[in-house]
Design a protein around this motif. Structure first.
Motif, PDB file in Angstrom:
ATOM      1  N   VAL A 240       0.826  -1.198   0.000  1.00 33.12           N
ATOM      2  CA  VAL A 240       0.000   0.000   0.000  1.00 33.12           C
ATOM      3  C   VAL A 240       0.868   1.260   0.000  1.00 33.12           C
ATOM      4  O   VAL A 240       0.567   2.235  -0.700  1.00 33.12           O
ATOM      5  CB  VAL A 240      -0.972  -0.010   1.211  1.00 33.12           C
ATOM      6  CG1 VAL A 240      -0.219   0.026   2.540  1.00 33.12           C
ATOM      7  CG2 VAL A 240      -1.946   1.153   1.123  1.00 33.12           C
ATOM      8  N   VAL A 241       1.980   1.249   0.757  1.00 34.92           N
ATOM      9  CA  VAL A 241       2.872   2.410   0.788  1.00 34.92           C
ATOM     10  C   VAL A 241       3.621   2.536  -0.533  1.00 34.92           C
ATOM     11  O   VAL A 241       3.771   3.635  -1.083  1.00 34.92           O
ATOM     12  CB  VAL A 241       3.869   2.318   1.964  1.00 34.92           C
ATOM     13  CG1 VAL A 241       4.869   3.483   1.911  1.00 34.92           C
ATOM     14  CG2 VAL A 241       3.135   2.309   3.290  1.00 34.92           C
ATOM     15  N   GLU A 242       4.066   1.405  -1.076  1.00 35.29           N
ATOM     16  CA  GLU A 242       4.808   1.439  -2.340  1.00 35.29           C
ATOM     17  C   GLU A 242       3.947   1.986  -3.466  1.00 35.29           C
ATOM     18  O   GLU A 242       4.424   2.778  -4.298  1.00 35.29           O
ATOM     19  CB  GLU A 242       5.300   0.045  -2.701  1.00 35.29           C
ATOM     20  CG  GLU A 242       6.201   0.039  -3.938  1.00 35.29           C
ATOM     21  CD  GLU A 242       6.778  -1.333  -4.221  1.00 35.29           C
ATOM     22  OE1 GLU A 242       7.856  -1.391  -4.828  1.00 35.29           O
ATOM     23  OE2 GLU A 242       6.143  -2.336  -3.866  1.00 35.29           O
ATOM     24  N   ASP A 243       2.668   1.605  -3.505  1.00 40.81           N
ATOM     25  CA  ASP A 243       1.779   2.118  -4.543  1.00 40.81           C
ATOM     26  C   ASP A 243       1.631   3.642  -4.432  1.00 40.81           C
ATOM     27  O   ASP A 243       1.618   4.349  -5.441  1.00 40.81           O
ATOM     28  CB  ASP A 243       0.405   1.450  -4.442  1.00 40.81           C
ATOM     29  CG  ASP A 243       0.426   0.001  -4.899  1.00 40.81           C
ATOM     30  OD1 ASP A 243       1.424  -0.381  -5.548  1.00 40.81           O
ATOM     31  OD2 ASP A 243      -0.536  -0.730  -4.606  1.00 40.81           O
ATOM     32  N   SER A 244       1.517   4.139  -3.200  1.00 42.73           N
ATOM     33  CA  SER A 244       1.394   5.583  -2.996  1.00 42.73           C
ATOM     34  C   SER A 244       2.657   6.313  -3.434  1.00 42.73           C
ATOM     35  O   SER A 244       2.592   7.336  -4.113  1.00 42.73           O
ATOM     36  CB  SER A 244       1.106   5.893  -1.518  1.00 42.73           C
ATOM     37  OG  SER A 244      -0.147   5.383  -1.133  1.00 42.73           O
ATOM     38  N   ILE A 245       3.805   5.761  -3.046  1.00 42.10           N
ATOM     39  CA  ILE A 245       5.077   6.395  -3.405  1.00 42.10           C
ATOM     40  C   ILE A 245       5.269   6.385  -4.920  1.00 42.10           C
ATOM     41  O   ILE A 245       5.734   7.371  -5.512  1.00 42.10           O
ATOM     42  CB  ILE A 245       6.254   5.693  -2.703  1.00 42.10           C
ATOM     43  CG1 ILE A 245       6.159   5.889  -1.181  1.00 42.10           C
ATOM     44  CG2 ILE A 245       7.591   6.216  -3.222  1.00 42.10           C
ATOM     45  CD1 ILE A 245       6.226   7.321  -0.734  1.00 42.10           C
ATOM     46  N   ASP A 246       4.908   5.296  -5.573  1.00 36.08           N
ATOM     47  CA  ASP A 246       5.028   5.228  -7.038  1.00 36.08           C
ATOM     48  C   ASP A 246       4.160   6.295  -7.702  1.00 36.08           C
ATOM     49  O   ASP A 246       4.570   6.923  -8.688  1.00 36.08           O
ATOM     50  CB  ASP A 246       4.616   3.840  -7.545  1.00 36.08           C
ATOM     51  CG  ASP A 246       5.681   2.787  -7.290  1.00 36.08           C
ATOM     52  OD1 ASP A 246       6.838   3.187  -7.054  1.00 36.08           O
ATOM     53  OD2 ASP A 246       5.352   1.585  -7.312  1.00 36.08           O
TER      54      ASP A 246
END
Length: 414
Positions: A240-246
């Motif tokens: 979930v955090v990686e998707d936001s950062i991307d």
């Protein structure tokens, strides 16, 4: 006899005060800040000038950004005013505020403000004269927009790097390549996970970099190995955090590319305007003075004849130091004035930093000033070198002269 017209400007109205050389108020009026109001004000100025009669008209407005620009340009360009020797002054609001302090008992109203401006005109000794010609104003709009975009690009890149640290905290320490290169931005914008990058074949990643980087990497395989090393050494994020950062990185990359594209268009427009503009070739003949510095300096100075001499140009740029002297005492450590055109000062200082690398005379002067003090050496030496550059810029523009290394340029006070 001179007629002095002080105009207090707001977004909606122009409050004017007509004054004679003795300081007597001849007339006051208020008009709308639009074309019709300016036409009426022009007619009243002409009528008063003919009634006196006056040999010269001085019109003053505070430099209040966009609000004063239209009326100043309009009054400056009117043939009926030009035929009566009219000069339009745009005055630094700080100068008016300091002058107002001498009238401590006055209230703060638009009518009184117009009276103060007219009285300041009557006092004289203004550092600059009339507003700039249209071609310089047009160039200034472009150079200031470029200045704005460059600073926005810097901020956007810094923001990108902050978010990149979340995705791949080891990237900046392991990858010896520009983070903002086309190939790496492409890779990051395509939302590869760290595991995807870490497990790609080195040859495949190298081919990807070579294709996206248009063969500009000297050793794409080595860069690929460094990227993989950084990916393996970085912390892992939850999905979930990686998707936001991307998503954030992708938006930031688009913003960076958009600004870069806008800069290219602005640079093309600046180049077109510089072609045939008086003084452009003179400044570009100085080593390391490129298109950007030339345009920035010309746009802020305008016609060099607006200034009486090189000292007036330096003061306008804020490259002047106050004297502190009393009796036999004269202070060695004095402060630079805090007023001045910050854009002109920026371009002169940046240009001086570049020129000192290529021109021995300026390089030696910089090193001499650097050695004179124990602290703030670079900043002090660079600003003093910019002050020296002002004399050269003034002489070349005033004489229409090209700079030739080793040839003596007359930089005496005009």
């Amino acid at each position: 006899m001179k007629l002095f017209v002080g105009i207090d400007v707001s977004s909606e109205e122009l409050e004017a005060c007509f004054m004679n050389p003795e300081g007597d108020t001849l007339e006051t009026l208020k008009v709308e800040n639009n074309l019709y109001g300016a036409e009426h004000l022009r007619d009243r100025i002409v009528a008063m000038a003919d009634k006196l009669p006056s040999s010269e008209i001085h019109i003053g407005l505070e430099a209040t950004s966009v609000y004063s620009w239209h009326p100043a340009m309009y009054l400056h360009e009117q043939e009926s005013l030009q035929n009566r020797n009219a000069k339009v002054f745009t005055i630094n609001p700080k100068l008016i505020n300091k002058f107002r302090e001498a009238y401590a008992d006055l209230d703060k109203t638009d009518r009184i403000d117009a009276w103060i401006i007219a009285d300041r005109l009557r006092f004289g000794r203004l550092t600059t004269t009339i507003v700039m010609q249209e071609r310089y104003v047009a160039l200034q709009r472009l150079t200031r927009m470029r200045f704005h975009l460059v600073h926005n690009l810097t901020r956007e890149k810094q923001y990108f790097l902050q978010n990149l640290f979340y995705k791949c905290n080891a990237f900046r320490t392991e990858v010896d390549s520009s983070v903002f290169g086309h190939a790496i931005l492409e890779m990051l914008s395509e939302k590869y996970s760290l595991d995807d990058i870490a497990h790609m074949e080195v040859a495949d990643l190298a081919d990807y970099l070579k294709e996206k980087g248009r063969n500009r990497f000297p050793d794409p395989e080595n860069v690929a190995k460094c990227i993989q090393k950084a990916a393996r050494a970085s912390y892992r994020l939850s999905k979930v955090v990686e998707d936001s950062i991307d998503l954030v990185l992708g938006a930031s990359i688009q913003a960076i590319r958009s600004i870069q594209s806008q800069l290219k268009e602005i640079d093309k427009a600046i180049e077109r305007m510089l072609d045939g503009m008086p003084g452009a070739q003179c400044l570009r003949s100085i080593p390391s003075i490129d298109r950007v510095y030339t345009a920035g300096i010309l746009a802020e100075i305008g016609d060099i004849e607006r200034f009486s001499d090189q000292a007036a140009v330096a003061k306008y740029a804020g490259l002047t130091w106050r004297k502190h002297q009393s009796g036999p005492f004269e202070a060695e450590d004095t402060k630079r004035i805090r007023s001045g055109n910050r854009f002109l000062r920026y371009y002169l200082v940046e240009a001086a930093n570049s020129v000192k690398q290529r021109e021995p005379e300026f390089g030696e002067y910089y090193r001499k000033k650097y050695r004179e003090v124990p602290k703030h050496q670079h900043k002090r030496a660079l600003v003093l070198t910019a002050r020296k550059l002002v004399r050269l810029v003034d002489a070349l523009l005033r004489n229409g002269q090209l700079y030739t290394p080793g040839r003596k340029v007359n930089t005496a006070t005009h």
